[in-house]
Scaffold this active site. Structure first.
Site, PDB file in Angstrom:
ATOM      1  N   HIS A 120       1.200 -28.305  10.005  1.00 45.81           N
ATOM      2  CA  HIS A 120       2.516 -28.948   9.916  1.00 45.81           C
ATOM      3  C   HIS A 120       2.541 -30.347  10.534  1.00 45.81           C
ATOM      4  O   HIS A 120       3.028 -31.300   9.918  1.00 45.81           O
ATOM      5  CB  HIS A 120       3.581 -28.092  10.613  1.00 45.81           C
ATOM      6  CG  HIS A 120       3.651 -26.677  10.123  1.00 45.81           C
ATOM      7  ND1 HIS A 120       3.458 -26.337   8.802  1.00 45.81           N
ATOM      8  CD2 HIS A 120       3.897 -25.506  10.757  1.00 45.81           C
ATOM      9  CE1 HIS A 120       3.586 -25.022   8.672  1.00 45.81           C
ATOM     10  NE2 HIS A 120       3.848 -24.504   9.844  1.00 45.81           N
ATOM     11  N   LYS A 167      10.446 -28.881   3.131  1.00 45.58           N
ATOM     12  CA  LYS A 167      11.732 -29.149   3.781  1.00 45.58           C
ATOM     13  C   LYS A 167      12.353 -30.406   3.189  1.00 45.58           C
ATOM     14  O   LYS A 167      11.674 -31.415   3.004  1.00 45.58           O
ATOM     15  CB  LYS A 167      11.529 -29.316   5.295  1.00 45.58           C
ATOM     16  CG  LYS A 167      11.167 -28.003   5.997  1.00 45.58           C
ATOM     17  CD  LYS A 167      11.042 -28.202   7.504  1.00 45.58           C
ATOM     18  CE  LYS A 167      10.474 -26.971   8.174  1.00 45.58           C
ATOM     19  NZ  LYS A 167      11.457 -26.035   8.671  1.00 45.58           N
ATOM     20  N   HIS A 206       4.824 -24.959   4.558  1.00 44.77           N
ATOM     21  CA  HIS A 206       6.255 -24.942   4.229  1.00 44.77           C
ATOM     22  C   HIS A 206       6.979 -26.184   4.749  1.00 44.77           C
ATOM     23  O   HIS A 206       8.055 -26.506   4.263  1.00 44.77           O
ATOM     24  CB  HIS A 206       6.923 -23.635   4.680  1.00 44.77           C
ATOM     25  CG  HIS A 206       7.230 -23.543   6.139  1.00 44.77           C
ATOM     26  ND1 HIS A 206       6.301 -23.222   7.071  1.00 44.77           N
ATOM     27  CD2 HIS A 206       8.388 -23.734   6.823  1.00 44.77           C
ATOM     28  CE1 HIS A 206       6.867 -23.211   8.281  1.00 44.77           C
ATOM     29  NE2 HIS A 206       8.140 -23.518   8.158  1.00 44.77           N
ATOM     30  N   ASP A 222      -1.950 -23.046  14.713  1.00 42.17           N
ATOM     31  CA  ASP A 222      -0.723 -22.557  14.062  1.00 42.17           C
ATOM     32  C   ASP A 222       0.160 -23.725  13.600  1.00 42.17           C
ATOM     33  O   ASP A 222       0.833 -23.617  12.568  1.00 42.17           O
ATOM     34  CB  ASP A 222       0.048 -21.678  15.065  1.00 42.17           C
ATOM     35  CG  ASP A 222       1.242 -20.978  14.443  1.00 42.17           C
ATOM     36  OD1 ASP A 222       1.119 -20.514  13.294  1.00 42.17           O
ATOM     37  OD2 ASP A 222       2.300 -20.892  15.096  1.00 42.17           O
ATOM     38  N   GLU A 237      10.017 -25.706  19.457  1.00 41.40           N
ATOM     39  CA  GLU A 237      10.724 -24.462  19.108  1.00 41.40           C
ATOM     40  C   GLU A 237      11.285 -23.857  20.389  1.00 41.40           C
ATOM     41  O   GLU A 237      10.645 -23.934  21.447  1.00 41.40           O
ATOM     42  CB  GLU A 237       9.758 -23.466  18.492  1.00 41.40           C
ATOM     43  CG  GLU A 237       9.145 -23.927  17.192  1.00 41.40           C
ATOM     44  CD  GLU A 237       8.322 -22.818  16.568  1.00 41.40           C
ATOM     45  OE1 GLU A 237       8.909 -22.026  15.820  1.00 41.40           O
ATOM     46  OE2 GLU A 237       7.124 -22.726  16.863  1.00 41.40           O
ATOM     47  N   ARG A 253       0.817  -1.221   0.000  1.00 45.58           N
ATOM     48  CA  ARG A 253       0.000   0.000   0.000  1.00 45.58           C
ATOM     49  C   ARG A 253       0.845   1.262   0.000  1.00 45.58           C
ATOM     50  O   ARG A 253       0.357   2.333  -0.364  1.00 45.58           O
ATOM     51  CB  ARG A 253      -0.942  -0.007   1.208  1.00 45.58           C
ATOM     52  CG  ARG A 253      -2.259  -0.689   0.845  1.00 45.58           C
ATOM     53  CD  ARG A 253      -3.212  -0.667   1.997  1.00 45.58           C
ATOM     54  NE  ARG A 253      -2.586  -1.273   3.174  1.00 45.58           N
ATOM     55  CZ  ARG A 253      -3.201  -1.442   4.330  1.00 45.58           C
ATOM     56  NH1 ARG A 253      -4.436  -1.070   4.478  1.00 45.58           N
ATOM     57  NH2 ARG A 253      -2.582  -2.013   5.342  1.00 45.58           N
TER      58      ARG A 253
HETATM   59  C1  BG6 Z   1       4.982 -21.274  11.084  1.00 40.21           C
HETATM   60  C2  BG6 Z   1       4.312 -20.849  12.356  1.00 40.21           C
HETATM   61  O1  BG6 Z   1       4.058 -21.838  10.188  1.00 40.21           O
HETATM   62  O2  BG6 Z   1       5.999 -22.226  11.373  1.00 40.21           O
HETATM   63  C3  BG6 Z   1       5.313 -20.303  13.345  1.00 40.21           C
HETATM   64  O3  BG6 Z   1       3.327 -19.868  12.077  1.00 40.21           O
HETATM   65  C4  BG6 Z   1       6.450 -21.271  13.548  1.00 40.21           C
HETATM   66  O4  BG6 Z   1       4.699 -19.992  14.579  1.00 40.21           O
HETATM   67  C5  BG6 Z   1       7.021 -21.731  12.219  1.00 40.21           C
HETATM   68  O5  BG6 Z   1       7.456 -20.616  14.308  1.00 40.21           O
HETATM   69  C6  BG6 Z   1       8.039 -22.854  12.418  1.00 40.21           C
HETATM   70  O6  BG6 Z   1       8.668 -23.124  11.200  1.00 40.21           O
HETATM   71  P1  BG6 Z   1      10.147 -23.690  11.146  1.00 40.21           P
HETATM   72  O7  BG6 Z   1      10.417 -23.883   9.694  1.00 40.21           O
HETATM   73  O8  BG6 Z   1      11.032 -22.678  11.796  1.00 40.21           O
HETATM   74  O9  BG6 Z   1      10.138 -24.977  11.926  1.00 40.21           O
END
Ligand code: BG6
Length: 491
Positions: A243, A185, A181, A238, A219, A54
């Site tokens: 994942h 990996k 994502h 999340d 994490e 924007r």
């Molecule tokens: C994201 C989450 O999808 O994945 C985050 O929204 C998280 O909260 C992240 O930290 C972890 O991804 P990675 O690749 O660092 O394990």
């Protein structure tokens, strides 16, 4: 007959359009990934990258922004001046308010002369439908266009369906790339090879030879600056809904007939649909919600979740989930599947542990160690596979001790390992859908997760505190102990 030595016509440019082009994801992940793809000549020669935002900026202001902000997300050893300069030449900036239809005419002008188009929606999902409608009205969607959808894809089943319906009005399913994502990996893709490129595990990859499966994505970071997003989301939405369930699918799926997108996704869908729905009693017994309290992380004092910036007083959002799931099919009947994820845990560690069945009978009665065979697949931070076996302790007597067969994949291969976003962006550009979620997968995942979230609400289940820098609340260990198992770091 023409005698001219005509050169091949240069390919028309591929346009990669990033909505949310100056946002966090673009800065931290997408632009660095595109730079890496550029550096390694993996982008089609004529790719143009258009960041949309924007801000009313000239191109040079955007380029200055990229110089300042994106550079820090590229490893020093990969930063080559000449490549960086030629990468910047690919960049364009278009000032677009995604809610304003007239702005899309400016975008159309910027895309003149292009061929294939990829629209990456790195924005809040509430903007998706407006963006698609405006792209359509501006005549910017044809059958070759692709759209990439970033998570969160919904807050519950109904909102996920709504997003799918909205986007589906403008794009066909095979044009829609729903990103998780984790599927990009290297290590996660390697799981498919471990299972389906080797014969040795397959006969044992089932009940009753497998006693339990553990999947942990831990994490060490806390919520950071993402309070606004995270507090309304929590670890279940999340991490688990996407994942962890995607990892589970790869661990548990039947061999697909090929690597075709639908062959793989059909098998993953079957796993999601076979997850035993949780009753309220299951939710109360087999799930644990946690929230970190003040502690330490990597040697430094760490705030509790409630003390982090912009977290509302008394928030009951979970930053940790552990649960026991079951898959109702022949392969997995009676095999408990433990999933666990959390922020501010003792280490950044993602691991899958396959625990094989106990010996039916032991002849080594005098041994202090029981027989334990485990396959441990470490996904991150480092990538290795360990097979824990029992061996004879040297010396007199027949005492057993566990030893590991180790396969360190990072030393086994010298090739560069691309980041997940780089790999997935190339897949989008090449139109490869295998590592993206199909609509029905997303909805099946929500169908299983939603009753758990609702159950917590109805039970008024408050998250249990765990100290930052620990492995989660004690109830998480108790969940395992009830099945005669323990988390790998406790055994
Ligand atoms: C994201 C989450 O999808 O994945 C985050 O929204 C998280 O909260 C992240 O930290 C972890 O991804 P990675 O690749 O660092 O394990």
């Amino acid at each position: 007959m023409s005698t001219s030595t005509s050169r091949p016509t240069p390919a028309a440019p591929l346009d990669l359009v990033i909505f949310g082009g100056v946002g966090d994801l673009s800065v931290r992940k997408l632009l660095p990934a595109l730079y890496m793809a550029h550096l390694h000549n993996n982008l089609p020669a004529a790719t143009r990258i258009h960041a949309l935002g924007r801000q009313v900026w000239e191109r040079n202001e955007f380029v200055a922004f990229v110089q300042e902000k994106v550079r820090g997300f590229i490893e020093d050893k990969a930063f080559i001046d000449a490549a960086w300069v030629s990468f910047l030449e690919r960049l364009n900036y278009v000032s677009v308010d995604a809610t304003q239809a007239p702005d899309f005419h400016t975008l159309a002008a910027a895309l003149q002369g292009g061929s294939d188009r990829v629209y990456y929606l790195a924005t809040a999902p509430s903007l998706f439908v407006g963006i698609c409608a405006n792209l359509h009205s501006a005549g910017l969607i044809d059958e070759r266009a692709r759209v990439v959808l970033e998570k969160p894809l919904g807050h519950d089943l109904a909102s996920a369906r709504q997003i799918n319906d909205d986007v589906g009005r403008y794009f066909q399913e095979q044009q829609i790339f729903r990103i998780d994502h984790y599927l990009g990996k290297e290590t996660v893709q390697n799981l498919m090879v471990l299972r389906f490129g080797n014969t040795i595990f397959e006969p044992l990859w089932r009940s009753p030879y497998i006693k339990s499966v553990q999947i942990t994505v831990a994490e060490s970071v806390g919520v950071g600056s993402r309070a606004g997003f995270y507090d309304g989301t929590g670890a279940m939405r999340d991490m688990v809904q996407n994942h962890l369930l995607q990892l589970l699918c790869i661990v548990a799926m039947e061999p697909p007939v090929s690597l075709d997108p639908d062959a793989v996704r059909d098998e993953k869908l079957k796993v999601l649909r076979s997850l035993r729905p949780m009753t309220m009693a299951d939710v109360a017994r087999d799930t644990v919600r946690g929230q970190y309290s003040a502690g330490a992380s990597n040697g430094d004092a760490a705030l509790g979740y409630l003390q982090e910036d912009n977290i509302p007083d008394g928030s009951t959002t979970e930053t940790f989930v552990a649960l026991k799931a079951h898959i109702n099919n022949w392969r997995w009947a009676n095999v408990p599947i433990f999933l666990r994820t959390g922020k501010r845990m003792a280490a950044r560690q993602s691991e899958i542990v396959i625990e094989f069945a106990d010996l039916p009978f032991t002849i080594f009665q005098d041994s202090p160690h029981q027989s334990v065979n485990r396959l441990m697949i470490r996904l991150q931070p480092e990538e290795h596979i360990q097979l824990q076996m029992m061996a004879k302790e040297p010396g007199s007597g027949m005492k057993l001790r566990p030893v590991n067969l180790n396969l360190d994949l990072e030393t086994a291969f010298s090739e560069r390992r691309a980041e997940a976003y780089e790999r997935l962006l190339i897949d989008v550009i090449k139109g490869r859908l295998t590592h993206f979620m199909r609509r029905d997968e997303l909805e099946a995942a929500w169908t299983w997760v939603e009753p758990i979230i609702n159950g917590w609400q109805q039970l008024n289940d408050k998250p249990k505190a765990y100290t930052a820098g620990s492995w989660g609340p004690a109830a998480s260990s108790a969940l395992m102990a009830r099945e005669g198992s323990s988390w790998v770091e406790e055994s």
